[in-house]
Design a protein around this motif. Structure first.
Motif, short mmCIF file in Angstrom:
data_model
loop_
_atom_site.label_atom_id
_atom_site.label_comp_id
_atom_site.label_asym_id
_atom_site.label_seq_id
_atom_site.Cartn_x
_atom_site.Cartn_y
_atom_site.Cartn_z
N MET A 3 0.84 -1.21 0.00
CA MET A 3 0.00 0.00 0.00
C MET A 3 0.87 1.26 0.00
SD MET A 3 -3.29 0.98 0.43
CE MET A 3 -4.44 0.26 1.59
N ARG A 4 0.49 2.21 -0.81
CA ARG A 4 1.23 3.48 -0.84
C ARG A 4 0.82 4.39 0.32
NH1 ARG A 4 5.34 3.70 -4.64
NH2 ARG A 4 4.61 3.08 -6.69
N PHE A 5 1.68 5.30 0.66
CA PHE A 5 1.30 6.32 1.64
C PHE A 5 0.98 7.64 0.95
CE2 PHE A 5 3.50 3.33 4.36
CZ PHE A 5 2.60 3.23 5.40
N ARG A 6 1.88 8.02 0.04
CA ARG A 6 1.69 9.35 -0.54
C ARG A 6 1.18 9.34 -1.97
NH1 ARG A 6 5.91 13.67 0.70
NH2 ARG A 6 4.22 14.83 -0.29
N SER A 7 0.93 8.15 -2.50
CA SER A 7 0.22 8.09 -3.78
C SER A 7 -1.18 7.64 -3.42
CB SER A 7 0.86 7.07 -4.72
OG SER A 7 2.17 7.46 -5.00
N ARG A 8 -2.17 8.40 -3.81
CA ARG A 8 -3.52 8.07 -3.37
C ARG A 8 -4.57 8.65 -4.31
NH1 ARG A 8 -4.10 12.12 1.69
NH2 ARG A 8 -3.85 13.99 0.49
N GLN A 9 -5.72 8.02 -4.28
CA GLN A 9 -6.85 8.54 -5.05
C GLN A 9 -7.77 9.21 -4.03
OE1 GLN A 9 -9.48 5.53 -6.59
NE2 GLN A 9 -10.29 6.82 -8.20
N VAL A 10 -7.92 10.51 -4.17
CA VAL A 10 -8.75 11.25 -3.22
C VAL A 10 -10.11 11.48 -3.87
CG1 VAL A 10 -8.93 13.30 -1.75
CG2 VAL A 10 -6.68 12.42 -2.40
N ILE A 11 -11.13 10.93 -3.25
CA ILE A 11 -12.46 10.99 -3.87
C ILE A 11 -13.32 12.01 -3.13
CG2 ILE A 11 -14.57 9.63 -4.32
CD1 ILE A 11 -12.13 7.30 -4.21
N SER A 12 -13.85 12.94 -3.89
CA SER A 12 -14.67 13.99 -3.28
C SER A 12 -16.15 13.62 -3.42
CB SER A 12 -14.39 15.32 -3.98
OG SER A 12 -15.44 16.21 -3.71
N LEU A 13 -16.76 13.29 -2.30
CA LEU A 13 -18.18 12.94 -2.33
C LEU A 13 -19.03 14.18 -2.62
CD1 LEU A 13 -18.11 10.34 0.56
CD2 LEU A 13 -18.28 9.88 -1.88
N LYS A 14 -18.45 15.33 -2.32
CA LYS A 14 -19.11 16.60 -2.64
C LYS A 14 -19.20 16.75 -4.17
CE LYS A 14 -20.59 20.70 -1.60
NZ LYS A 14 -22.02 20.61 -1.64
N ALA A 15 -18.11 16.39 -4.85
CA ALA A 15 -18.11 16.48 -6.33
C ALA A 15 -19.14 15.50 -6.91
CB ALA A 15 -16.72 16.21 -6.88
N LEU A 16 -19.26 14.34 -6.28
CA LEU A 16 -20.28 13.38 -6.73
C LEU A 16 -21.67 14.01 -6.60
CD1 LEU A 16 -21.10 10.44 -7.57
CD2 LEU A 16 -21.20 9.90 -5.14
N GLU A 17 -21.85 14.69 -5.49
CA GLU A 17 -23.13 15.37 -5.23
C GLU A 17 -23.40 16.44 -6.30
OE1 GLU A 17 -23.18 16.02 -1.08
OE2 GLU A 17 -24.79 17.48 -1.19
N GLU A 18 -22.36 17.20 -6.63
CA GLU A 18 -22.51 18.25 -7.66
C GLU A 18 -22.87 17.61 -9.00
OE1 GLU A 18 -22.59 21.52 -7.26
OE2 GLU A 18 -22.44 21.06 -5.14
N ASN A 19 -22.19 16.50 -9.32
CA ASN A 19 -22.50 15.83 -10.59
C ASN A 19 -23.94 15.33 -10.61
OD1 ASN A 19 -19.98 16.29 -11.59
ND2 ASN A 19 -19.20 14.22 -11.25
N TYR A 20 -24.38 14.84 -9.47
CA TYR A 20 -25.76 14.35 -9.41
C TYR A 20 -26.76 15.50 -9.62
CZ TYR A 20 -29.96 11.94 -7.90
OH TYR A 20 -31.22 11.40 -7.86
N LYS A 21 -26.43 16.66 -9.04
CA LYS A 21 -27.31 17.83 -9.25
C LYS A 21 -27.39 18.16 -10.74
CE LYS A 21 -26.63 20.32 -4.96
NZ LYS A 21 -25.67 21.25 -4.39
N LYS A 22 -26.21 18.09 -11.40
CA LYS A 22 -26.18 18.40 -12.84
C LYS A 22 -26.98 17.35 -13.62
CE LYS A 22 -22.01 20.96 -12.39
NZ LYS A 22 -20.63 20.72 -11.98
N LEU A 23 -26.86 16.11 -13.20
CA LEU A 23 -27.64 15.06 -13.86
C LEU A 23 -29.14 15.37 -13.72
CD1 LEU A 23 -27.51 12.01 -15.08
CD2 LEU A 23 -28.35 11.43 -12.81
N ARG A 24 -29.53 15.76 -12.50
CA ARG A 24 -30.95 16.04 -12.24
C ARG A 24 -31.46 17.21 -13.09
NH1 ARG A 24 -33.30 11.94 -10.12
NH2 ARG A 24 -34.52 12.86 -11.75
N SER A 25 -30.54 18.14 -13.41
CA SER A 25 -30.99 19.27 -14.22
C SER A 25 -31.23 18.84 -15.67
CB SER A 25 -29.99 20.42 -14.15
OG SER A 25 -28.83 20.08 -14.87
#
Ligand code: PLP
Length: 375
Positions: A1-23
């Motif tokens: 497992m890496r320490f400083r290589s990582r995938q940072v997932i923003s659940l806020k961005a998912l929420e924003e995408n969902y709002k755009k989908l709803r529009s």
């Protein structure tokens, strides 16, 4: 497992995408496609957030194993799960899971349909049926629609739960591409045959990301978005002007600079001793094909801050080299965070285009060595 290589997932961005989908899909219900570990973003966290914060209640997986993982790990939440391809209904251990764990298989072939219709345990089970309208992968043969309806009627059923088809070419224009037009037309015929036969379908769907982005298929009750929810458009670059989608990539792929050094034109770098294209600096970053950062990424452009570099030499198991020409050098320090992709769809698309890879594969290609962090 890496320490400083990582995938940072923003659940806020998912929420924003969902709002755009709803529009775009103002009146549609949503089946959020979360197969392959939510397209590599961590299915448990993504589904939990989607149920609790976004109010999404229907999810699509590829296999029963994926669906079962959701049921087991999210036993405290209420949602529907559909298995789209690897359904295996006829296996006893699988049929018991469908019956007992509220997981619904999408029926795409005659064998599975006959098994369910003949099995009394499935008497009241929702029928989710997929027809092949021209994709020619999975789906009941559309020539058999009368036969299918006859078999359903013989069991005394008056309705089915969901009727669907899947498009082969939704990354191309929906209103012009002949294959798309044919598939829409064929789906219309199937729906009409159901209606005139007296078998009702409660719900229906046709559109995945590419069609949704073009505003197509929204007359059905449901849409089935996958890729766009994670950020990228699924249209081919030459058709991007047809897309209404303005999402953001929900993850960032971060690593760091392990070391850097000056190079001169022609200087051999790393495995294969690839000559350096000109004078400049090379940064060594902590991502290699052991992390899913594949040799296909050689030649792609990556940014350190605003300064554009290029992956040079061979990507190896643990590291890759990023070259910056001397006319525009970044301020490099050992230990600097190096961001391979961030929330920018444009940069991510450039990266995919240069690597000749589709966004789906980039996300899914990350290995377990890269930890996921949620913000
Ligand atoms: C039946 C079905 N519907 C919808 C989707 C979502 O597709 P996309 O990620 O292109 O939106 C998929 C993806 O694999 C699928 O198989």
């Amino acid at each position: 497992m890496r320490f400083r290589s990582r995938q940072v997932i923003s659940l806020k961005a998912l929420e924003e995408n969902y709002k755009k989908l709803r529009s775009i899909c103002v009146n549609n219900k949503v089946i959020f496609m979360v197969k392959a570990n939510a397209y590599g973003h961590g299915v448990v966290q993504v589904v939990r957030h989607s149920v609790e914060k976004l109010g999404i209640t229907e999810f699509g997986c590829a296999s029963l194993g994926e669906a079962l993982q959701l049921r087991e790990e999210l036993y405290d939440l209420e949602f529907e799960i559909y298995v789209f391809s690897d359904v295996q209904v006829e296996l006893r251990e699988c049929s018991e899971i469908y019956l007992n764990r509220r997981i619904i298989p999408v029926i795409s072939n005659r064998e599975d349909l006959d098994f369910i219709l003949a099995n009394r345990d499935f008497e009241n089970f929702p029928l989710f049926i997929k027809f092949n309208t021209g994709m020619n992968r999975l789906g009941l043969d559309m020539e058999s629609v009368d036969d299918v309806i006859k078999s359903i009627k013989l069991t005394g059923r008056k309705s089915i739960y969901h009727l669907m088809t899947h498009l082969s070419s939704s990354s191309m224009p929906v209103s012009k591409n002949k294959r798309n037009l044919l598939q829409f037309e064929n789906f219309e015929k199937i729906k009409n045959t159901f209606k005139s036969s007296g078998i009702e379908y409660e719900y229906s769907s046709i559109s995945n990301s590419g069609a949704i982005e073009q505003g197509a298929g929204l007359e059905e009750t449901h849409v089935r978005p996958g890729l766009i929810m994670y950020g990228p458009s699924s249209l081919l670059p030459q058709y991007s002007h047809l897309s209404r989608w303005k999402g953001e990539i929900i993850s960032k792929l971060e690593t760091y600079v392990i070391s850097f050094f000056d190079v001169t034109k022609g200087q051999p770098i790393g495995y294969g001793a690839t000559p350096c294209p000109s004078n400049g600096k090379v940064a060594i970053i902590a991502l290699g094909y052991g992390d899913g950062f594949t040799t296909r990424y050689i030649g792609t452009h990556l940014y350190h801050g605003e300064v554009r570099g290029q992956v040079v030499g061979r990507v190896n198991m643990d590291m890759a080299q990023v070259f910056f020409p001397e006319d525009e050098l970044p301020d490099l320090k050992v230990g600097d965070t190096f961001t391979v992709w961030d929330h920018s769809v444009d940069k991510f698309s450039e990266f995919c285009r240069e690597a000749k890879i589709i966004p789906y594969e980039v996300f899914i290609g990350l290995t377990q060595r890269v930890p996921k962090r949620y913000s």
